[in-house]
Enzyme design. Structure first.
Site, PDB file in Angstrom:
ATOM      1  N   ASP A 113      -5.661   6.114   1.740  1.00  0.00           N
ATOM      2  CA  ASP A 113      -5.676   4.684   1.414  1.00  0.00           C
ATOM      3  C   ASP A 113      -7.104   4.148   1.572  1.00  0.00           C
ATOM      4  O   ASP A 113      -7.931   4.735   2.269  1.00  0.00           O
ATOM      5  CB  ASP A 113      -4.722   3.949   2.367  1.00  0.00           C
ATOM      6  CG  ASP A 113      -4.628   2.469   2.045  1.00  0.00           C
ATOM      7  OD1 ASP A 113      -3.769   2.121   1.223  1.00  0.00           O
ATOM      8  OD2 ASP A 113      -5.425   1.666   2.589  1.00  0.00           O
ATOM      9  N   HIS A 159       0.838  -1.200   0.000  1.00  0.00           N
ATOM     10  CA  HIS A 159       0.000   0.000   0.000  1.00  0.00           C
ATOM     11  C   HIS A 159       0.872   1.249   0.000  1.00  0.00           C
ATOM     12  O   HIS A 159       0.656   2.178  -0.769  1.00  0.00           O
ATOM     13  CB  HIS A 159      -0.906   0.020   1.242  1.00  0.00           C
ATOM     14  CG  HIS A 159      -2.042  -0.955   1.141  1.00  0.00           C
ATOM     15  ND1 HIS A 159      -3.353  -0.574   1.166  1.00  0.00           N
ATOM     16  CD2 HIS A 159      -2.052  -2.297   1.009  1.00  0.00           C
ATOM     17  CE1 HIS A 159      -4.137  -1.642   1.053  1.00  0.00           C
ATOM     18  NE2 HIS A 159      -3.354  -2.697   0.968  1.00  0.00           N
TER      19      HIS A 159
HETATM   20  N1  UDP Z   1       7.533  -8.687  -2.215  1.00  0.00           N
HETATM   21  C1  UDP Z   1       8.875  -8.847  -2.413  1.00  0.00           C
HETATM   22  N2  UDP Z   1       9.479  -9.975  -1.945  1.00  0.00           N
HETATM   23  C2  UDP Z   1       8.805 -10.946  -1.274  1.00  0.00           C
HETATM   24  C3  UDP Z   1       7.424 -10.768  -1.079  1.00  0.00           C
HETATM   25  C4  UDP Z   1       6.818  -9.640  -1.549  1.00  0.00           C
HETATM   26  O1  UDP Z   1       9.537  -7.997  -3.016  1.00  0.00           O
HETATM   27  O2  UDP Z   1       9.431 -11.938  -0.883  1.00  0.00           O
HETATM   28  C5  UDP Z   1       6.888  -7.445  -2.709  1.00  0.00           C
HETATM   29  C6  UDP Z   1       6.162  -7.676  -4.034  1.00  0.00           C
HETATM   30  O3  UDP Z   1       7.052  -7.483  -5.109  1.00  0.00           O
HETATM   31  C7  UDP Z   1       5.070  -6.627  -3.968  1.00  0.00           C
HETATM   32  C8  UDP Z   1       4.767  -6.506  -2.492  1.00  0.00           C
HETATM   33  O4  UDP Z   1       5.899  -7.009  -1.798  1.00  0.00           O
HETATM   34  O5  UDP Z   1       5.539  -5.389  -4.459  1.00  0.00           O
HETATM   35  C9  UDP Z   1       3.561  -7.329  -2.079  1.00  0.00           C
HETATM   36  O6  UDP Z   1       2.410  -6.633  -2.414  1.00  0.00           O
HETATM   37  P1  UDP Z   1       1.079  -7.353  -2.814  1.00  0.00           P
HETATM   38  O7  UDP Z   1       0.059  -6.313  -3.044  1.00  0.00           O
HETATM   39  O8  UDP Z   1       1.303  -8.280  -3.945  1.00  0.00           O
HETATM   40  O9  UDP Z   1       0.728  -8.279  -1.601  1.00  0.00           O
HETATM   41  P2  UDP Z   1       0.643  -8.041  -0.011  1.00  0.00           P
HETATM   42  O10 UDP Z   1       2.005  -8.287   0.495  1.00  0.00           O
HETATM   43  O11 UDP Z   1       0.167  -6.625   0.209  1.00  0.00           O
HETATM   44  O12 UDP Z   1      -0.321  -9.102   0.417  1.00  0.00           O
END
Ligand code: UDP
Length: 483
Positions: free
Chosen positions: A117, A16
């Protein structure tokens, strides 16, 4: 008089905070007149999210030539007796409202807008009181936005609980929606999260506009339905600005910088041969589930890079981060040795965007977080959706049946989103094995990649949308009495 400012009120999750800040930077960069950004920071719920965000802010402050100010709101006592993340966030935001109000009143420049948000609806009271235009920054699909906008009407129309409903739901612009894919928040009328969802849907129409991290060409039918008032009982919905995909991409690494171990491993794999499995910033797996994945991947015979995280150390505060996995404990004995030549299991956070950008990656098992979906589309990687929570089941449905960029995977929602090894093996073979279903998803993902890149290019739809938004923000700037 100082330049007008856009006030951002983000929440802390990486998915976010970073995209919202990135969108703010895009607005400053594309504005015809100087604008600044004031980012108001609420107390972070975990030490991990506080440190992720402060690290990000330090990088931003060091690197950005744009006029961006970060301002910490005074601490509040965060709730600990909440029913789930939605209630936690709503109450946390509510507690910050007096500080938000004071921070905006204290600004010594005109205020163009308060951009909040999706979890920050209580902040709309401040915008109304101060007559500052409010915008919602929406971190999910247009399909999800249409569901939120339509939820007050659905609440009146539907006479049985969604979880007991037979048949399908009509959501304008989408194929018929099975109730089983609706977000968990909507499944029980009595739950506080159901009330939160409908309340949020009602409040969205108060906003001057909704900024969506999405591309108009990806979901044209849904966006048309919203604009025509078909999700809001004929009433005019707030203007939707699709400005995506907004991705916080890292600049290319310096030549002397050592590439991440995952990337070095990918360098040694053939083109488009590796299935990447990653479950977002919050996703973790239990031992039985990790065993099923191990068996499924072993039997599929395909190459894989699997980000496996363990149970959060602190799950009591609504937003616990997963721990680094103890592989010896989570995986079946012998698995790592047997798959050594074609698999890598990574127990920590991995550089997801750089991995998806790598030519060796040919498919992505994703939990369907919106940022992960956008990142996958940006790099033209077809998906196997494995939703875990929030609106992810609904996103998985739209990926397969509306956008056509994914192959379906049977996820047992009643068993905590369990997937059997045999089902994973089937779906992996379908996506990676060169069959018709996988080939179509791959083609569509490549098509979407072109669409996304064109949209962000000069003259593209998202680029035009950002320009229109910055003009609308400048036009609506408010001078508060103390300026
Ligand atoms: N991400 C990452 N490495 C990881 C896990 C997640 O860089 O091992 C990053 C991913 O690239 C994305 C964000 O964290 O930019 C996750 O956002 P998303 O909206 O997909 O899922 P959330 O974590 O909010 O459930």
């Amino acid at each position: 008089m100082a330049n007008p400012t856009i006030v951002l009120l983000p929440v802390w999750g990486a998915g976010h905070f970073m995209p919202m800040l990135q969108a703010g930077k895009q607005l400053l960069a594309s504005s015809s007149r100087p604008l600044s950004l004031t980012v108001l920071l609420m107390l972070a719920p975990t030490a991990q999210s506080a440190s992720d965000i402060s690290e990000h802010i330090h990088r931003e402050e060091a690197a950005s030539a744009l006029d961006i100010h970060f301002h910490h709101l005074p601490d509040v006592k965060l709730p600990t007796d909440h029913s789930g993340v939605e209630e936690f966030l709503s109450r946390a935001v509510q507690l910050h409202v007096p500080h938000l109000r004071a921070a905006i009143i204290g600004l010594t420049c005109p205020v163009a807008a308060l951009v909040v948000d999706i979890f920050c609806m209580p902040a709309l009271d401040v915008s109304r009181e101060l007559a500052v235009p409010a915008y919602v920054y929406f971190t999910s699909s247009a399909a999800m936005l249409s569901l939120l906008l339509r939820s007050p009407a659905l609440d009146d129309e539907v006479v049985v609980e969604f979880k007991e409903m037979e048949g399908t739901l009509d959501l304008p612009g989408l194929p018929p929606v099975p109730p089983s894919v609706l977000p968990g928040t909507l499944l029980e009328w009595k739950s506080p999260t159901y009330k939160w969802f409908v309340y949020t849907g009602r409040r969205y129409v108060e906003a001057s506009g909704i900024i969506v991290n999405m591309v108009v060409e990806l979901e044209p039918r849904v966006l048309a339905a919203i604009a025509e008032g078909r999700c809001t009982r004929g009433a005019r919905a707030p203007t939707v600005y699709p400005i995506g995909p907004v991705l916080a991409l890292r600049p290319p690494a310096h030549a002397e910088e050592q590439p991440h171990e995952c990337l070095r491993w990918l360098d040694a794999q053939p083109s488009a041969s590796v299935l990447f499995l990653c479950f977002g910033s919050k996703g973790f797996l239990t031992k039985p589930q990790a065993h099923e994945i191990a068996r499924g991947m072993e039997r599929s015979g395909h190459r894989f890079l699997w980000v496996l995280r363990g149970l959060p150390a602190d799950i009591s505060r609504g937003a616990g981060d997963p721990s680094d996995a103890n592989l010896a404990e989570l995986l079946p004995g012998g698995f790592l040795g047997e798959t050594k030549k074609r698999g890598l299991v990574w127990p920590k956070r991995a550089p997801q965007k750089e991995i998806l950008a790598h030519a060796s990656v040919g498919g992505f098992v994703t939990h369907c977080g919106w940022n992960s979906i956008l990142e996958s589309l940006w790099f033209g990687v077809p998906m196997l959706p494995w939703p875990l929570r929030a609106e992810q089941h609904f996103s998985a449905f739209t990926l397969v049946y509306d956008m056509g960029v994914a192959v379906p995977l049977k996820v047992d929602r009643k068993r905590d989103n369990f997937v059997e090894a045999a089902e994973l093996e089937r779906a992996v073979r379908s996506l990676m094995g060169g069959g018709e279903e996988g080939r179509k998803a791959k083609e569509k993902a490549m098509e979407m990649m072109v669409v996304c890149r064109k949209a962000m290019d000069h003259g593209g739809s998202s680029c035009a949308s950002v320009k229109r938004l910055s003009e609308d923000l400048l036009g609506g700037a408010v001078v508060l009495p103390n300026v």
